[in-house]
Each structure stands twice: as structure tokens, then as C-alpha cells.
Design a protein around this motif. Structure first.
Motif, mmCIF file in Angstrom:
data_model
loop_
_atom_site.group_PDB
_atom_site.id
_atom_site.type_symbol
_atom_site.label_atom_id
_atom_site.label_comp_id
_atom_site.label_asym_id
_atom_site.label_seq_id
_atom_site.Cartn_x
_atom_site.Cartn_y
_atom_site.Cartn_z
ATOM 1 N N ILE A 120 13.164 -5.103 13.136
ATOM 2 C CA ILE A 120 12.400 -6.082 12.254
ATOM 3 C C ILE A 120 12.617 -6.074 10.854
ATOM 4 N N ALA A 121 12.003 -6.955 10.222
ATOM 5 C CA ALA A 121 12.097 -6.985 8.657
ATOM 6 C C ALA A 121 10.424 -7.391 8.256
ATOM 7 N N LEU A 122 10.258 -6.878 6.978
ATOM 8 C CA LEU A 122 8.961 -6.934 6.383
ATOM 9 C C LEU A 122 9.115 -7.418 4.858
ATOM 10 N N GLY A 123 8.301 -8.334 4.542
ATOM 11 C CA GLY A 123 8.347 -8.891 3.095
ATOM 12 C C GLY A 123 6.874 -9.484 2.656
ATOM 13 N N VAL A 124 6.733 -9.292 1.478
ATOM 14 C CA VAL A 124 5.695 -10.022 0.825
ATOM 15 C C VAL A 124 6.007 -11.498 0.363
ATOM 16 N N LEU A 125 5.286 -12.546 1.015
ATOM 17 C CA LEU A 125 5.633 -13.862 0.772
ATOM 18 C C LEU A 125 4.807 -14.362 -0.408
ATOM 19 N N LEU A 126 3.535 -14.157 -0.435
ATOM 20 C CA LEU A 126 2.746 -14.568 -1.451
ATOM 21 C C LEU A 126 1.941 -13.500 -2.216
ATOM 22 N N PRO A 127 2.555 -13.129 -3.180
ATOM 23 C CA PRO A 127 1.666 -11.896 -3.856
ATOM 24 C C PRO A 127 0.199 -12.418 -4.303
ATOM 25 N N SER A 128 0.113 -13.509 -4.635
ATOM 26 C CA SER A 128 -1.268 -13.902 -4.864
ATOM 27 C C SER A 128 -2.340 -13.894 -3.598
ATOM 28 N N SER A 129 -1.840 -13.653 -2.499
ATOM 29 C CA SER A 129 -2.764 -13.436 -1.318
ATOM 30 C C SER A 129 -3.270 -12.115 -1.486
ATOM 31 N N PHE A 130 -3.139 -11.220 -2.364
ATOM 32 C CA PHE A 130 -3.757 -9.969 -2.283
ATOM 33 C C PHE A 130 -4.167 -9.432 -3.504
#
Length: 327
Positions: free
Chosen positions: A312-322
């Protein structure tokens, strides 16, 4: 035809057959089942006996069904199938895309968002549960359910750990991602107040509010449920599972309320909108009785170890979502 049997026994029949083939080192049957799973999932990459065999879809489905019981990342974020070990995705930076009113025949002005590139890079996540030979030799529905549970719990914990707390080895999580705004209050997590919760909702961008949720350690959730008015009446109550319209989600890997001082301990936002999990291929499994796992010499203790791997891979796409919550 095992696929026609929808009873619990029938549902796990193929998995039980798979487990017995692993135990008995029936490589022909394992390869046949491996190829069947690969065909079902439209996988083109092969494997070797040393690399493990693709687990039957029924076993994989049970593990994925249980994963949300032990973790939240897989059940909430955006799942992206990957054909290769890396995938580059345009991701938002600090500016947002604008639209401007323009007169006829006039120049169209535009403010471009400062897109960055998120690179999802596949890493292997492995679990190696050690189990007794007696348990494996008696492979049945209960055994498969038990193995599904311990594998799901191990994988979900690590997926949540990296998704929330990751610092780059191998992934960067929400709490450490560049561009995620922060709401801070004094006194640590134990001092989180009703007013702080309300103010938090006003600090997240409107387009991320619709599906936003609060994520805290269960001890912080307990503190929220214990908030009272000046008259001593509960604000929320013991069984509350949301703050206003926003669900309240517990996850074991976020900081405990008693250990938090001057650091981020909670998240408010929309994981589906802002977090991506890439998946490549399917889960594989191999078995050994001639190894040492932790302090267990498998041969001496009459045990076997199952090596289960997902990629698997993980990453933050849209920082403004949090929004990070810092106390």
C-alpha cells in the motif's frame, strides 16, 4: 461449486482449502488458487513459492470487512488501485482555483492554484502471526475467523499509525503534513472545552465540512462525553457519538489525553476528501515452521508462522481538508 454455498461454512470453504494446502505444502493446488485469484482481480504480476501466494478473495474480503473495526483509515480514506509501485497525483497547495467574471471579448484572468505533486510510493506491510500446529491442523470457520481478526487488527493499526502520525518512514500522516492548518488551545487535551470544539468547526474550510469528523484517542472522547455545564449537567452524555452534526471517532493510535501537552492530538476533517491510500495487487501469504519469530523458535515450540503481506501507499492529497487540534 463452492461459490454457490453462501453459508458460513461455504463462504470459508475455499479459504480452508487454501490453509490446508499451505500446511501440506501442496504447491500445485496453491498455484492453481493463486492463478484463479489473480485472474479474478485482473492481476498480471506473478509470484513464487518464496514470495507467497495470493489469498482467496473470500479470506481477503473477511480481513477487509474486519479492518474498520480496528482502524479508521482504510474505511474512511480514498482507495486508489495502482498498477505500478509509484503514482504521481496532482495535489492542492496553498492557493485554490479561482473563477472570475469576464466581459465579452475581454482577457480571461485566472489565479492558478499552486499545485504540488503527491507521489504515492508502494511499501510492503507485513504481519507474521505465530500459531500452534494444532490450531492450523484443525482449520475451520472459527480458525479462519480468528486469523482474519488478528491480521486485520495488525494491519489496521499500522495503516492508522502512518495515516495519522506518520513522519516519513514510510509515509507522512495528517498530523505531520505540510499545509494542514492548526487550532490550538491551552492546557493540553484534558482541557479541551465545549467552546474549543465549536471554534474548531469554524476553522475548517467550508468545502470540507459536509463530511467532516472528529478523530481522537478514546480517552479524549471520554473527556468530551464528561463535559458538564456550570450547573453540573452533562453537555453531551455518556452515549454521545457526535458533536453537533459531526461524528466523533475513536482511534487507538492518536495521543492519550493524559500524555498530551503542547502537541497535536486530534484531527477534524474529511478523510475521504483529503487522504489517499494506494493499493497494488492483492494480499499474499506464506507459511513456515523453520524460523524464529520474535522469541519463538517455531520448530522447538511446534508452531508455524504465517507471513501475510499487503502493498500500500498513503499520502495527504488536500491539506485544507483537515484541521490539527493542538493542546
Amino acid at each position: 461449486d463452492m461459490s454457490d454455498d453462501v453459508t458460513p461454512k461455504g463462504k470459508f470453504a475455499k479459504t480452508i482449502l487454501f490453509m490446508k494446502a499451505l500446511i501440506n505444502a501442496d504447491t500445485k493446488l496453491l498455484r492453481d488458487m493463486h492463478n484463479e485469484t489473480a485472474k479474478t482481480k485482473s492481476l498480471t504480476e506473478g509470484t513464487t513459492t518464496a514470495g507467497g501466494f495470493l489469498v482467496p478473495e473470500e479470506f481477503l474480503a473477511e480481513i477487509q470487512r474486519l479492518a474498520p473495526l480496528y482502524g479508521v483509515m482504510r474505511s474512511k480514506c480514498r482507495i486508489i488501485p495502482m498498477k505500478y509501485d509509484t503514482l504521481n497525483i496532482p495535489a492542492a497547495g496553498n492557493n485554490v482555483q479561482s473563477a472570475n467574471w469576464t466581459n465579452e471579448a475581454a482577457q480571461i484572468l485566472q489565479t492558478d492554484p499552486n499545485f504540488r505533486q503527491l507521489t504515492l510510493t508502494i511499501n510492503k506491510l507485513a504481519a507474521i502471526p505465530s500459531v500452534s500446529n494444532e490450531l492450523l491442523d484443525d482449520a475451520n470457520v472459527d480458525t479462519i475467523s480468528y486469523l482474519s481478526m488478528i491480521i486485520s487488527e495488525a494491519f489496521a493499526q499500522q495503516e492508522d499509525q502512518q495515516g495519522f502520525n506518520g513522519t516519513g518512514s514510510p509515509f507522512v500522516g495528517v498530523l505531520g503534513a505540510t499545509g494542514v492548518p492548526t487550532y490550538s488551545h491551552a492546557g493540553g487535551a484534558v482541557a479541551l472545552s465545549y467552546t474549543d470544539l465549536v471554534k474548531t468547526t469554524g476553522n475548517l474550510y467550508t468545502n470540507a465540512l459536509q463530511n467532516a469528523e472528529f478523530y481522537f484517542h478514546r480517552s479524549v472522547v471520554a473527556n468530551i462525553r464528561g463535559l458538564i455545564t456550570t450547573a453540573g449537567a452533562p453537555i453531551f452524555g455518556l452515549n454521545v457519538d457526535r458533536v453537533g452534526p459531526y461524528p466523533l471517532i475513536s482511534t487507538e493510535i492518536l495521543p492519550n489525553s493524559g500524555t498530551v501537552t503542547g502537541t497535536a492530538y486530534g484531527v477534524f476533517g474529511d478523510l475521504r476528501r483529503g487522504m489517499a491510500m494506494g493499493e497494488r495487487g492483492s494480499m499474499t501469504m506464506a507459511i513456515s515452521e523453520h524460523a524464529t519469530v520474535g522469541a519463538n523458535n517455531l520448530f522447538e515450540k511446534d508452531m508455524r508462522a504465517l507471513r501475510v503481506i499487503e502493498r500500500i501507499a498513503l499520502g495527504v492529497l488536500l491539506p485544507s481538508s483537515f484541521l490539527r487540534i493542538n493542546g
